[in-house]
Design an enzyme around this catalytic site. Structure first.
Site, PDB file in Angstrom:
ATOM      1  N   GLN A 162      87.132 -15.944 -15.399  1.00  0.00           N
ATOM      2  CA  GLN A 162      87.823 -15.346 -14.247  1.00  0.00           C
ATOM      3  C   GLN A 162      88.722 -14.188 -14.698  1.00  0.00           C
ATOM      4  OE1 GLN A 162      87.147 -16.455 -11.224  1.00  0.00           O
ATOM      5  NE2 GLN A 162      88.627 -15.316 -10.002  1.00  0.00           N
ATOM      6  N   GLU A 180      76.568 -37.712 -25.116  1.00  0.00           N
ATOM      7  CA  GLU A 180      77.316 -38.752 -25.855  1.00  0.00           C
ATOM      8  C   GLU A 180      78.276 -39.501 -24.917  1.00  0.00           C
ATOM      9  OE1 GLU A 180      78.335 -38.193 -29.917  1.00  0.00           O
ATOM     10  OE2 GLU A 180      76.638 -36.845 -30.234  1.00  0.00           O
ATOM     11  N   SER A 202      81.715 -38.147 -18.623  1.00  0.00           N
ATOM     12  CA  SER A 202      83.150 -38.399 -18.373  1.00  0.00           C
ATOM     13  C   SER A 202      83.343 -39.729 -17.660  1.00  0.00           C
ATOM     14  CB  SER A 202      83.745 -37.276 -17.514  1.00  0.00           C
ATOM     15  OG  SER A 202      83.854 -36.115 -18.289  1.00  0.00           O
ATOM     16  N   GLU A 203      82.418 -40.044 -16.756  1.00  0.00           N
ATOM     17  CA  GLU A 203      82.544 -41.312 -16.014  1.00  0.00           C
ATOM     18  C   GLU A 203      82.436 -42.491 -16.996  1.00  0.00           C
ATOM     19  OE1 GLU A 203      80.438 -38.777 -15.107  1.00  0.00           O
ATOM     20  OE2 GLU A 203      81.811 -38.042 -13.571  1.00  0.00           O
TER      21      GLU A 203
HETATM   22  C1  FAD Z   1      71.375 -31.279 -24.199  1.00  0.00           C
HETATM   23  C2  FAD Z   1      71.370 -32.776 -24.324  1.00  0.00           C
HETATM   24  C3  FAD Z   1      71.365 -33.347 -25.577  1.00  0.00           C
HETATM   25  C4  FAD Z   1      71.330 -34.742 -25.714  1.00  0.00           C
HETATM   26  N1  FAD Z   1      71.226 -35.302 -26.957  1.00  0.00           N
HETATM   27  C5  FAD Z   1      70.981 -36.636 -27.072  1.00  0.00           C
HETATM   28  C6  FAD Z   1      70.642 -37.212 -28.340  1.00  0.00           C
HETATM   29  O1  FAD Z   1      70.579 -36.538 -29.374  1.00  0.00           O
HETATM   30  N2  FAD Z   1      70.370 -38.536 -28.384  1.00  0.00           N
HETATM   31  C7  FAD Z   1      70.415 -39.332 -27.279  1.00  0.00           C
HETATM   32  O2  FAD Z   1      70.148 -40.532 -27.402  1.00  0.00           O
HETATM   33  N3  FAD Z   1      70.741 -38.818 -26.056  1.00  0.00           N
HETATM   34  C8  FAD Z   1      70.999 -37.486 -25.932  1.00  0.00           C
HETATM   35  N4  FAD Z   1      71.293 -36.947 -24.695  1.00  0.00           N
HETATM   36  C9  FAD Z   1      71.368 -37.814 -23.532  1.00  0.00           C
HETATM   37  C10 FAD Z   1      72.755 -37.919 -22.911  1.00  0.00           C
HETATM   38  O3  FAD Z   1      73.601 -38.676 -23.734  1.00  0.00           O
HETATM   39  C11 FAD Z   1      72.582 -38.490 -21.497  1.00  0.00           C
HETATM   40  O4  FAD Z   1      72.016 -37.464 -20.709  1.00  0.00           O
HETATM   41  C12 FAD Z   1      73.869 -38.985 -20.900  1.00  0.00           C
HETATM   42  O5  FAD Z   1      74.331 -40.118 -21.590  1.00  0.00           O
HETATM   43  C13 FAD Z   1      73.744 -39.331 -19.406  1.00  0.00           C
HETATM   44  O6  FAD Z   1      72.585 -40.060 -19.121  1.00  0.00           O
HETATM   45  P1  FAD Z   1      71.628 -39.576 -17.938  1.00  0.00           P
HETATM   46  O7  FAD Z   1      71.354 -38.121 -18.164  1.00  0.00           O
HETATM   47  O8  FAD Z   1      70.461 -40.471 -17.880  1.00  0.00           O
HETATM   48  O9  FAD Z   1      72.497 -39.684 -16.613  1.00  0.00           O
HETATM   49  P2  FAD Z   1      72.652 -40.997 -15.698  1.00  0.00           P
HETATM   50  O10 FAD Z   1      72.983 -42.170 -16.541  1.00  0.00           O
HETATM   51  O11 FAD Z   1      71.507 -41.080 -14.782  1.00  0.00           O
HETATM   52  O12 FAD Z   1      73.959 -40.609 -14.865  1.00  0.00           O
HETATM   53  C14 FAD Z   1      73.937 -39.752 -13.737  1.00  0.00           C
HETATM   54  C15 FAD Z   1      75.351 -39.657 -13.187  1.00  0.00           C
HETATM   55  O13 FAD Z   1      75.797 -40.956 -12.769  1.00  0.00           O
HETATM   56  C16 FAD Z   1      77.016 -41.266 -13.406  1.00  0.00           C
HETATM   57  N5  FAD Z   1      77.119 -42.700 -13.657  1.00  0.00           N
HETATM   58  C17 FAD Z   1      76.221 -43.494 -14.306  1.00  0.00           C
HETATM   59  N6  FAD Z   1      76.669 -44.748 -14.373  1.00  0.00           N
HETATM   60  C18 FAD Z   1      77.894 -44.761 -13.771  1.00  0.00           C
HETATM   61  C19 FAD Z   1      78.875 -45.757 -13.513  1.00  0.00           C
HETATM   62  N7  FAD Z   1      78.713 -47.008 -13.928  1.00  0.00           N
HETATM   63  N8  FAD Z   1      79.999 -45.405 -12.860  1.00  0.00           N
HETATM   64  C20 FAD Z   1      80.191 -44.129 -12.452  1.00  0.00           C
HETATM   65  N9  FAD Z   1      79.301 -43.143 -12.663  1.00  0.00           N
HETATM   66  C21 FAD Z   1      78.171 -43.446 -13.313  1.00  0.00           C
HETATM   67  C22 FAD Z   1      76.996 -40.473 -14.712  1.00  0.00           C
HETATM   68  O14 FAD Z   1      78.296 -40.305 -15.220  1.00  0.00           O
HETATM   69  C23 FAD Z   1      76.360 -39.186 -14.238  1.00  0.00           C
HETATM   70  O15 FAD Z   1      77.331 -38.382 -13.643  1.00  0.00           O
HETATM   71  C24 FAD Z   1      71.361 -35.552 -24.558  1.00  0.00           C
HETATM   72  C25 FAD Z   1      71.392 -34.952 -23.289  1.00  0.00           C
HETATM   73  C26 FAD Z   1      71.362 -33.595 -23.163  1.00  0.00           C
HETATM   74  C27 FAD Z   1      71.308 -32.997 -21.785  1.00  0.00           C
END
Ligand code: FAD
Length: 385
Positions: free
Chosen positions: A339, A366, A369-370
């Site tokens: 900004q 990793e 935030s939730e």
């Molecule tokens: C660029 C990138 C690199 C990555 N590298 C790795 C890696 O090297 N190894 C590996 O194993 N993983 C890796 N990940 C995976 C990453 O850790 C996951 O994407 C992350 O933990 C969230 O899982 P999800 O994407 O399935 O979201 P979801 O679990 O489907 O969550 C979707 C939303 O729901 C919210 N949510 C879920 N459960 C709850 C709850 N109980 N209460 C409130 N809110 C909730 C989440 O906070 C999020 O906002 C990577 C992801 C990306 C995008």
């Protein structure tokens, strides 16, 4: 907590800063175009040679033995130069630490020196699955014992560095009848093992030079000796090791936030509107004050978690607090820094556009935030139970 750095920590911070500013920053925009894999691999090799791929690893395995505070400082400096290089470095350190924590002597001798020396460009952490992200205990990838082998089947999603990782730590279900999280084991699988298939890189919003791939296992046979730690005890290991990784991601977020704010501070000191430098306007001065205060507080939370980890004390709550705070405040810092550049912030010629994309993922991977809030609240409630 003693916030004064030791001579060694100071030296590591200075070395990382110099490397990041001289070698990483000049290529960060090019890497962001997605066509600089050679440059990334060269960066990783040099970082390994400087001792940055095993910062908390014992010397006998080729590590630097510098500890978690030094790790945090190094990742912040590397991220100021190139976030993609920083995440690769952070995850690779985490994998080396998992092996050091739960591997047997043979596994440690075989794999950790290759990670620390750069013989492996990177190492991968295979936990997430399509249907098991925030809730990895719900994973489906299986490891079925067959004589003196295990057969892996399933798919891991979003694996950082999978294309060039030399070895993966892989979590899989070894007892499907056990209670949730109690039948998962942890394995070491070399890239190139028949049946391990690395999918194409995902097209991402930011951190584009760091490859993120699916890793599939199709009747992938691995020796029984690839098991790390005890059978069915792997999920506990994942939870414990992720806490250390969160110090890395929080530190990375602070690096991106500082890079953004430093750029904006210089910019508003030069740019004139209404016949004076923008930095003369109190409205912008207060933004500077608030954002640097946020990032300093984040840095101190990270130092606290890293100190506790070094002392062998419980640090999961502090690591989650640090990652939550650092990643969210760094996102705000990038938003505000962009900004402050006005329209120029939105143009690719200036780094804010890239930094604002690079920082977004830090509050997601990793543990979102939730999920950090869930960990923090769980620990807080445990304390009074
Ligand atoms: C660029 C990138 C690199 C990555 N590298 C790795 C890696 O090297 N190894 C590996 O194993 N993983 C890796 N990940 C995976 C990453 O850790 C996951 O994407 C992350 O933990 C969230 O899982 P999800 O994407 O399935 O979201 P979801 O679990 O489907 O969550 C979707 C939303 O729901 C919210 N949510 C879920 N459960 C709850 C709850 N109980 N209460 C409130 N809110 C909730 C989440 O906070 C999020 O906002 C990577 C992801 C990306 C995008």
């Amino acid at each position: 907590m003693n916030t004064a750095l030791t001579e060694e920590q100071q030296m590591i911070q200075d070395t990382a800063r110099q490397f990041a500013q001289n070698e990483l920053l000049p290529n960060a925009a090019k890497l962001d175009q997605g066509d600089g894999q050679d440059i990334l691999l060269n960066n990783l090799k040099q970082l390994a040679e400087l001792g940055f791929m095993g910062l908390s690893i014992n010397g006998e395995y080729g590590g630097t033995e510098a500890g978690s505070v030094a790790f945090s400082l190094a990742i912040t400096e590397i991220a100021k130069g190139c976030a993609s290089t920083a995440v690769t470095t952070s995850v690779t350190n985490m994998v080396a630490e998992v092996i050091q924590a739960v591997g047997n002597e043979e596994q440690k001798q075989k794999y950790i020196p290759k990670i620390c020396s750069g013989e492996y460009p990177a190492a991968g952490f295979c936990l997430t699955e399509v249907e098991a992200g925030s809730d990895p205990a719900g994973m489906k990838t299986s490891a079925i014992k067959d004589g003196d082998e295990y057969i892996l089947n399933g798919s891991k999603m979003f694996i950082t560095s999978a294309e060039y990782a030399g070895v993966f730590v892989v979590w899989a279900v070894t007892d499907a009848t056990a209670k949730k999280g109690k039948g998962i084991s942890c394995f070491l699988v070399e890239n190139g093992t028949p049946g391990l298939i690395v999918g194409p890189a995902e097209h991402k919003m930011g951190q584009k030079a760091s490859a993120t791939n699916e890793v599939r296992f199709e009747d992938c046979r691995i020796p029984a000796s690839a098991l790390m730690g005890k059978e069915n005890d792997g999920f506990r290991v994942a939870v414990a090791e992720l806490a250390g990784g969160r110090i890395g991601i929080g530190s990375l977020a602070v690096g991106i936030g500082l890079a953004a704010m430093d750029y904006a501070r210089d910019y508003i000191s030069q740019r004139k509107q209404f016949d004076q430098e923008l930095s003369k306007f109190q409205g912008l001065q207060w933004i500077l004050a608030d954002r640097y205060t946020d990032l300093e507080a984040a840095r101190l939370l990270l130092m606290n978690a890293a100190c506790l980890k070094e002392q062998g004390q419980a640090f999961s709550k502090q690591a989650s607090m640090a990652k939550l705070f650092a990643s969210e405040k760094a996102n705000i810092a990038c938003y505000d820094a962009l900004q402050m550049l006005g329209g120029y912030g939105y143009i690719k010629e200036y780094p804010l556009e890239r930094l604002t994309r690079d920082v977004r993922i830090t509050s997601i991977y990793e543990g979102t935030s939730e999920i950090q809030r869930i960990v923090i609240a769980r620990e807080l409630l445990k304390e009074i139970a």
